[in-house]
Write a protein that holds these residues in place. Sequence first.
Motif, PDB file in Angstrom:
ATOM      1  N   GLN A  93       0.810  -1.210   0.000  1.00 58.54           N
ATOM      2  CA  GLN A  93       0.000   0.000   0.000  1.00 58.54           C
ATOM      3  C   GLN A  93       0.843   1.258   0.000  1.00 58.54           C
ATOM      4  OE1 GLN A  93      -1.658   0.403   4.283  1.00 58.54           O
ATOM      5  NE2 GLN A  93      -1.605  -1.775   3.833  1.00 58.54           N
ATOM      6  N   ILE A  94       0.246   2.337  -0.525  1.00 56.18           N
ATOM      7  CA  ILE A  94       0.945   3.608  -0.478  1.00 56.18           C
ATOM      8  C   ILE A  94       0.820   4.181   0.930  1.00 56.18           C
ATOM      9  CG2 ILE A  94       0.640   4.090  -2.925  1.00 56.18           C
ATOM     10  CD1 ILE A  94      -1.499   6.189  -2.133  1.00 56.18           C
ATOM     11  N   ILE A  95       1.861   4.879   1.326  1.00 56.23           N
ATOM     12  CA  ILE A  95       1.837   5.614   2.590  1.00 56.23           C
ATOM     13  C   ILE A  95       2.460   6.972   2.333  1.00 56.23           C
ATOM     14  CG2 ILE A  95       1.895   3.540   4.034  1.00 56.23           C
ATOM     15  CD1 ILE A  95       4.831   4.187   4.664  1.00 56.23           C
ATOM     16  N   TYR A  96       2.059   7.943   3.117  1.00 51.78           N
ATOM     17  CA  TYR A  96       2.603   9.289   2.977  1.00 51.78           C
ATOM     18  C   TYR A  96       2.301  10.063   4.240  1.00 51.78           C
ATOM     19  CZ  TYR A  96      -2.277   9.821   1.713  1.00 51.78           C
ATOM     20  OH  TYR A  96      -3.648   9.745   1.724  1.00 51.78           O
ATOM     21  N   GLY A  97       3.102  11.063   4.497  1.00 50.39           N
ATOM     22  CA  GLY A  97       2.878  11.965   5.613  1.00 50.39           C
ATOM     23  C   GLY A  97       3.769  13.181   5.442  1.00 50.39           C
ATOM     24  N   LEU A  98       3.281  14.303   5.961  1.00 46.69           N
ATOM     25  CA  LEU A  98       4.012  15.562   5.838  1.00 46.69           C
ATOM     26  C   LEU A  98       4.050  16.297   7.168  1.00 46.69           C
ATOM     27  CD1 LEU A  98       2.374  16.942   2.578  1.00 46.69           C
ATOM     28  CD2 LEU A  98       4.741  16.179   2.815  1.00 46.69           C
ATOM     29  N   MET A  99       5.045  17.134   7.335  1.00 42.89           N
ATOM     30  CA  MET A  99       5.085  18.063   8.467  1.00 42.89           C
ATOM     31  C   MET A  99       3.813  18.899   8.425  1.00 42.89           C
ATOM     32  SD  MET A  99       8.955  19.513   7.981  1.00 42.89           S
ATOM     33  CE  MET A  99       9.096  20.321   9.567  1.00 42.89           C
ATOM     34  N   ALA A 100       3.242  19.180   9.576  1.00 40.12           N
ATOM     35  CA  ALA A 100       1.994  19.949   9.627  1.00 40.12           C
ATOM     36  C   ALA A 100       2.143  21.317   8.960  1.00 40.12           C
ATOM     37  CB  ALA A 100       1.523  20.101  11.069  1.00 40.12           C
ATOM     38  N   ALA A 101       3.310  21.919   9.020  1.00 39.54           N
ATOM     39  CA  ALA A 101       3.534  23.225   8.398  1.00 39.54           C
ATOM     40  C   ALA A 101       3.375  23.183   6.874  1.00 39.54           C
ATOM     41  CB  ALA A 101       4.926  23.744   8.753  1.00 39.54           C
ATOM     42  N   HIS A 102       3.379  21.986   6.302  1.00 38.44           N
ATOM     43  CA  HIS A 102       3.261  21.834   4.840  1.00 38.44           C
ATOM     44  C   HIS A 102       1.904  21.302   4.402  1.00 38.44           C
ATOM     45  CE1 HIS A 102       7.556  22.395   5.356  1.00 38.44           C
ATOM     46  NE2 HIS A 102       7.561  22.769   4.099  1.00 38.44           N
ATOM     47  N   TRP A 103       0.973  21.200   5.334  1.00 33.41           N
ATOM     48  CA  TRP A 103      -0.384  20.774   4.988  1.00 33.41           C
ATOM     49  C   TRP A 103      -1.103  21.889   4.243  1.00 33.41           C
ATOM     50  CZ3 TRP A 103      -2.343  18.534  10.296  1.00 33.41           C
ATOM     51  CH2 TRP A 103      -1.616  17.382  10.611  1.00 33.41           C
ATOM     52  N   ARG A 104      -2.136  21.510   3.499  1.00 35.18           N
ATOM     53  CA  ARG A 104      -3.024  22.432   2.783  1.00 35.18           C
ATOM     54  C   ARG A 104      -2.301  23.305   1.759  1.00 35.18           C
ATOM     55  NH1 ARG A 104      -3.946  21.925   7.571  1.00 35.18           N
ATOM     56  NH2 ARG A 104      -5.671  21.895   8.951  1.00 35.18           N
ATOM     57  N   ARG A 105      -1.257  22.750   1.175  1.00 36.34           N
ATOM     58  CA  ARG A 105      -0.505  23.478   0.148  1.00 36.34           C
ATOM     59  C   ARG A 105      -0.432  22.696  -1.159  1.00 36.34           C
ATOM     60  NH1 ARG A 105       4.858  25.222   3.210  1.00 36.34           N
ATOM     61  NH2 ARG A 105       5.409  25.820   1.100  1.00 36.34           N
ATOM     62  N   GLY A 106      -1.192  21.594  -1.237  1.00 33.33           N
ATOM     63  CA  GLY A 106      -1.227  20.801  -2.458  1.00 33.33           C
ATOM     64  C   GLY A 106      -0.146  19.740  -2.571  1.00 33.33           C
ATOM     65  N   PHE A 107       0.718  19.635  -1.563  1.00 31.28           N
ATOM     66  CA  PHE A 107       1.781  18.630  -1.619  1.00 31.28           C
ATOM     67  C   PHE A 107       1.214  17.213  -1.581  1.00 31.28           C
ATOM     68  CE2 PHE A 107       4.539  22.068   0.352  1.00 31.28           C
ATOM     69  CZ  PHE A 107       5.283  22.301  -0.792  1.00 31.28           C
ATOM     70  N   GLY A 108       0.149  17.003  -0.795  1.00 28.80           N
ATOM     71  CA  GLY A 108      -0.455  15.670  -0.719  1.00 28.80           C
ATOM     72  C   GLY A 108      -0.937  15.206  -2.074  1.00 28.80           C
ATOM     73  N   SER A 109      -1.567  16.081  -2.828  1.00 27.64           N
ATOM     74  CA  SER A 109      -2.028  15.720  -4.178  1.00 27.64           C
ATOM     75  C   SER A 109      -0.853  15.380  -5.085  1.00 27.64           C
ATOM     76  CB  SER A 109      -2.846  16.853  -4.801  1.00 27.64           C
ATOM     77  OG  SER A 109      -4.165  16.813  -4.323  1.00 27.64           O
ATOM     78  N   GLU A 110       0.219  16.159  -4.992  1.00 28.92           N
ATOM     79  CA  GLU A 110       1.406  15.848  -5.804  1.00 28.92           C
ATOM     80  C   GLU A 110       1.946  14.465  -5.460  1.00 28.92           C
ATOM     81  OE1 GLU A 110       4.659  18.673  -6.349  1.00 28.92           O
ATOM     82  OE2 GLU A 110       3.250  20.309  -5.939  1.00 28.92           O
ATOM     83  N   ILE A 111       1.981  14.156  -4.166  1.00 30.00           N
ATOM     84  CA  ILE A 111       2.512  12.862  -3.724  1.00 30.00           C
ATOM     85  C   ILE A 111       1.635  11.724  -4.212  1.00 30.00           C
ATOM     86  CG2 ILE A 111       2.882  11.413  -1.682  1.00 30.00           C
ATOM     87  CD1 ILE A 111       3.820  14.034  -0.247  1.00 30.00           C
ATOM     88  N   VAL A 112       0.336  11.797  -3.977  1.00 31.02           N
ATOM     89  CA  VAL A 112      -0.552  10.698  -4.369  1.00 31.02           C
ATOM     90  C   VAL A 112      -0.521  10.509  -5.887  1.00 31.02           C
ATOM     91  CG1 VAL A 112      -2.949   9.885  -4.417  1.00 31.02           C
ATOM     92  CG2 VAL A 112      -1.981  10.816  -2.304  1.00 31.02           C
ATOM     93  N   ARG A 113      -0.573  11.596  -6.631  1.00 31.84           N
ATOM     94  CA  ARG A 113      -0.521  11.492  -8.097  1.00 31.84           C
ATOM     95  C   ARG A 113       0.783  10.819  -8.536  1.00 31.84           C
ATOM     96  NH1 ARG A 113      -0.203  16.625  -9.376  1.00 31.84           N
ATOM     97  NH2 ARG A 113      -2.243  16.979  -8.484  1.00 31.84           N
ATOM     98  N   ALA A 114       1.891  11.213  -7.932  1.00 33.63           N
ATOM     99  CA  ALA A 114       3.186  10.628  -8.285  1.00 33.63           C
ATOM    100  C   ALA A 114       3.254   9.147  -7.918  1.00 33.63           C
ATOM    101  CB  ALA A 114       4.320  11.398  -7.604  1.00 33.63           C
ATOM    102  N   LEU A 115       2.695   8.774  -6.768  1.00 29.43           N
ATOM    103  CA  LEU A 115       2.713   7.363  -6.365  1.00 29.43           C
ATOM    104  C   LEU A 115       1.831   6.517  -7.277  1.00 29.43           C
ATOM    105  CD1 LEU A 115       2.667   7.693  -2.471  1.00 29.43           C
ATOM    106  CD2 LEU A 115       4.625   7.167  -3.957  1.00 29.43           C
ATOM    107  N   VAL A 116       0.691   7.049  -7.680  1.00 27.95           N
ATOM    108  CA  VAL A 116      -0.173   6.329  -8.620  1.00 27.95           C
ATOM    109  C   VAL A 116       0.552   6.155  -9.951  1.00 27.95           C
ATOM    110  CG1 VAL A 116      -2.305   6.491  -9.980  1.00 27.95           C
ATOM    111  CG2 VAL A 116      -2.361   6.897  -7.508  1.00 27.95           C
ATOM    112  N   ASP A 117       1.203   7.209 -10.436  1.00 26.61           N
ATOM    113  CA  ASP A 117       1.964   7.099 -11.687  1.00 26.61           C
ATOM    114  C   ASP A 117       3.084   6.071 -11.554  1.00 26.61           C
ATOM    115  OD1 ASP A 117       0.347   9.042 -12.812  1.00 26.61           O
ATOM    116  OD2 ASP A 117       1.852  10.646 -12.669  1.00 26.61           O
ATOM    117  N   PHE A 118       3.766   6.080 -10.422  1.00 28.28           N
ATOM    118  CA  PHE A 118       4.836   5.110 -10.178  1.00 28.28           C
ATOM    119  C   PHE A 118       4.269   3.695 -10.193  1.00 28.28           C
ATOM    120  CE2 PHE A 118       7.666   2.497  -7.641  1.00 28.28           C
ATOM    121  CZ  PHE A 118       8.927   2.888  -8.075  1.00 28.28           C
TER     122      PHE A 118
END
Length: 168
Positions: A93-118
């Motif tokens: 399964q995919i897993i991901y997590g970010l520092m709270a200071a980086h939430w709500r900036r679109g990084f999660g979408s970039e990560i999930v999209r990249a993991l799906v592409d991978f």
Amino acid sequence: MIQNSVVETARLTIRPFEFADAAGLVAILADPQVSRFVGDGQALSGDDAALWVTNSRANLARYGYGTGAVIERSSGQLIGWAGFARPADGPEQIIYGLMAAHWRRGFGSEIVRALVDFATSRAIDPVSATVDPSNSASVALLTKHGFRLIERGFGGEADSDLYQRTRE
């Protein structure tokens, strides 16, 4: 872009963990906002972080991928983790997590999209993720990217729902 198990997005690089990343993982997971939905919800010890890095590097050597460090390209800072976990009692399964200071900036979408592409490039299908049902941000992120709820209380755990995305 995926090259030698390095994934790059517009703003992030996901690369294999280095042993020096263990201290950064401890610092990130010392924040209760971050750790509450990870593992047992507790901060990560130095020994556990070192084991995580060791296991991730072993998965990379064995399977060609694993979990790695999320680096913000503009600063070069370790801001989280992302990749593929291989739990012994369930699907990869995919897993991901970010520092709270980086939430709500679109990084999660970039990560999930990249993991799906991978996953698509490696013929991993379906792509799975387990999520605490009270983690509404992660549930919304997964559903936004085509994941569907498959099983509530996955593995008999009330705090773990299984989501999957199949190839389209």
